[in-house]
Design a protein around this motif. Structure first.
Motif, PDB file in Angstrom:
ATOM      1  N   TRP A 297       0.798  -1.217   0.000  1.00  0.00           N
ATOM      2  CA  TRP A 297       0.000   0.000   0.000  1.00  0.00           C
ATOM      3  C   TRP A 297       0.836   1.276   0.000  1.00  0.00           C
ATOM      4  CZ3 TRP A 297      -4.603  -1.189   3.870  1.00  0.00           C
ATOM      5  CH2 TRP A 297      -5.513  -2.034   3.218  1.00  0.00           C
ATOM      6  N   GLY A 298       1.903   1.298   0.773  1.00  0.00           N
ATOM      7  CA  GLY A 298       2.717   2.503   0.845  1.00  0.00           C
ATOM      8  C   GLY A 298       3.432   2.855  -0.445  1.00  0.00           C
ATOM      9  N   ASP A 299       3.539   1.887  -1.356  1.00  0.00           N
ATOM     10  CA  ASP A 299       4.232   2.106  -2.628  1.00  0.00           C
ATOM     11  C   ASP A 299       3.274   2.405  -3.780  1.00  0.00           C
ATOM     12  OD1 ASP A 299       6.881   1.654  -1.640  1.00  0.00           O
ATOM     13  OD2 ASP A 299       6.418  -0.479  -1.534  1.00  0.00           O
ATOM     14  N   TRP A 300       2.010   2.632  -3.461  1.00  0.00           N
ATOM     15  CA  TRP A 300       1.012   2.876  -4.496  1.00  0.00           C
ATOM     16  C   TRP A 300       0.702   4.361  -4.702  1.00  0.00           C
ATOM     17  CZ3 TRP A 300      -3.362  -1.301  -3.465  1.00  0.00           C
ATOM     18  CH2 TRP A 300      -2.847  -2.565  -3.797  1.00  0.00           C
ATOM     19  N   LEU A 301       1.353   5.240  -3.968  1.00  0.00           N
ATOM     20  CA  LEU A 301       1.018   6.663  -4.063  1.00  0.00           C
ATOM     21  C   LEU A 301       1.147   7.215  -5.471  1.00  0.00           C
ATOM     22  CD1 LEU A 301       2.413   8.354  -0.820  1.00  0.00           C
ATOM     23  CD2 LEU A 301       0.059   8.426  -1.679  1.00  0.00           C
ATOM     24  N   GLY A 302       2.153   6.749  -6.208  1.00  0.00           N
ATOM     25  CA  GLY A 302       2.367   7.253  -7.565  1.00  0.00           C
ATOM     26  C   GLY A 302       1.200   6.990  -8.493  1.00  0.00           C
ATOM     27  N   ALA A 303       0.434   5.936  -8.198  1.00  0.00           N
ATOM     28  CA  ALA A 303      -0.697   5.584  -9.061  1.00  0.00           C
ATOM     29  C   ALA A 303      -1.824   6.602  -8.982  1.00  0.00           C
ATOM     30  CB  ALA A 303      -1.226   4.193  -8.690  1.00  0.00           C
ATOM     31  N   GLY A 304      -1.871   7.360  -7.887  1.00  0.00           N
ATOM     32  CA  GLY A 304      -2.972   8.296  -7.713  1.00  0.00           C
ATOM     33  C   GLY A 304      -2.817   9.613  -8.439  1.00  0.00           C
ATOM     34  N   ARG A 305      -1.627   9.871  -8.968  1.00  0.00           N
ATOM     35  CA  ARG A 305      -1.383  11.184  -9.576  1.00  0.00           C
ATOM     36  C   ARG A 305      -2.268  11.449 -10.790  1.00  0.00           C
ATOM     37  NH1 ARG A 305       4.381   9.791  -8.752  1.00  0.00           N
ATOM     38  NH2 ARG A 305       5.002  10.695  -6.752  1.00  0.00           N
TER      39      ARG A 305
ATOM     40  N   TYR B 243      -5.025  12.184  -6.700  1.00  0.00           N
ATOM     41  CA  TYR B 243      -5.141  11.642  -5.351  1.00  0.00           C
ATOM     42  C   TYR B 243      -3.858  11.911  -4.563  1.00  0.00           C
ATOM     43  CZ  TYR B 243      -9.072   8.875  -7.238  1.00  0.00           C
ATOM     44  OH  TYR B 243     -10.241   8.465  -7.823  1.00  0.00           O
ATOM     45  N   THR B 244      -4.043  12.122  -3.272  1.00  0.00           N
ATOM     46  CA  THR B 244      -2.881  12.382  -2.410  1.00  0.00           C
ATOM     47  C   THR B 244      -2.811  11.431  -1.223  1.00  0.00           C
ATOM     48  OG1 THR B 244      -4.166  14.034  -1.175  1.00  0.00           O
ATOM     49  CG2 THR B 244      -2.815  14.828  -3.013  1.00  0.00           C
TER      50      THR B 244
END
Length: 207
Positions: free
Chosen positions: A117-125, A129-130
């Protein structure tokens, strides 16, 4: 890109002997345009099904690859535990049918110890999403949308597939964004599990 020109009206359907013409030509009746529009939706649904299936294959494959990378045939004690763990993983792998955010994480956590989960932030751009919560919810919504037309249910409406009149829709732009979303999920998971293997087993990053 899928557009009206990708679905030409066939001469026999138009009742003429003219060569194949695009939808904006007068040989196509309103009924034929409606039929082609329905066909277009089938292709769009198939494209989304392909994207979700790709993610499904990836999640299962990356865990299989994990067991390949950490295998140590020279250590008999480790090899025995590795064989048992891998066998359990393969049984769970066969039962994983809906790799939404929770199921994907649970599968990865249980059989590799890695929390993605912590490595999925890039997918929200691509959606602005933040937070991880937004990304998790979005992945779940994609699978709910996929299941709706797979089982003949009404397509659910979310903020990212809502038409100007408030109804649910699926179009090329939506598919473009979901494609980027899945691509970034894969890139983030790939990098994260590689780092996890290096730390967990004291070896170099496998990729």
């Amino acid at each position: 890109m899928i557009d009206s020109d990708a679905f030409p009206c066939i001469c026999s359907l138009c009742g003429t002997k003219r060569k194949i013409e695009p939808l904006n030509k007068p040989c196509c009746s309103a009924q034929k345009k409606k039929e082609v529009s329905s066909a277009k939706q089938v292709f769009l649904h198939a494209a989304l099904a392909y994207q979700t299936a790709t993610w499904d294959v990836y999640v299962k494959s990356i865990v299989s690859e994990y067991y390949m990378v950490i295998s140590n045939p020279g250590n008999q004690a480790f090899l025995a535990m590795h064989s048992i763990a891998k066998s359990r993983m393969e049984k769970a792998q066969e039962k994983l049918n809906t790799p939404n955010s929770e199921n994907s994480r649970n599968f990865l956590m249980e059989y590799t110890g890695y929390d993605p989960w912590g490595d999925w932030l890039g997918a929200g751009r691509v959606y602005g999403y933040t937070s991880i919560l937004q990304i998790k919810n979005h992945l779940n919504e994609i699978f709910r949308l996929r299941h709706s037309f797979a089982h003949g249910f009404t397509m659910p409406t979310f903020h990212w597939n809502q038409s100007p009149n408030g109804t649910a829709q699926l179009n090329v732009e939506i598919l473009r964004k979901t494609g980027i979303f899945f691509q970034k999920l894969i890139q983030g998971t790939d990098a994260g599990i590689s780092q996890h293997i290096a730390v967990q087993h004291g070896i170099g990053k496998p990729w």
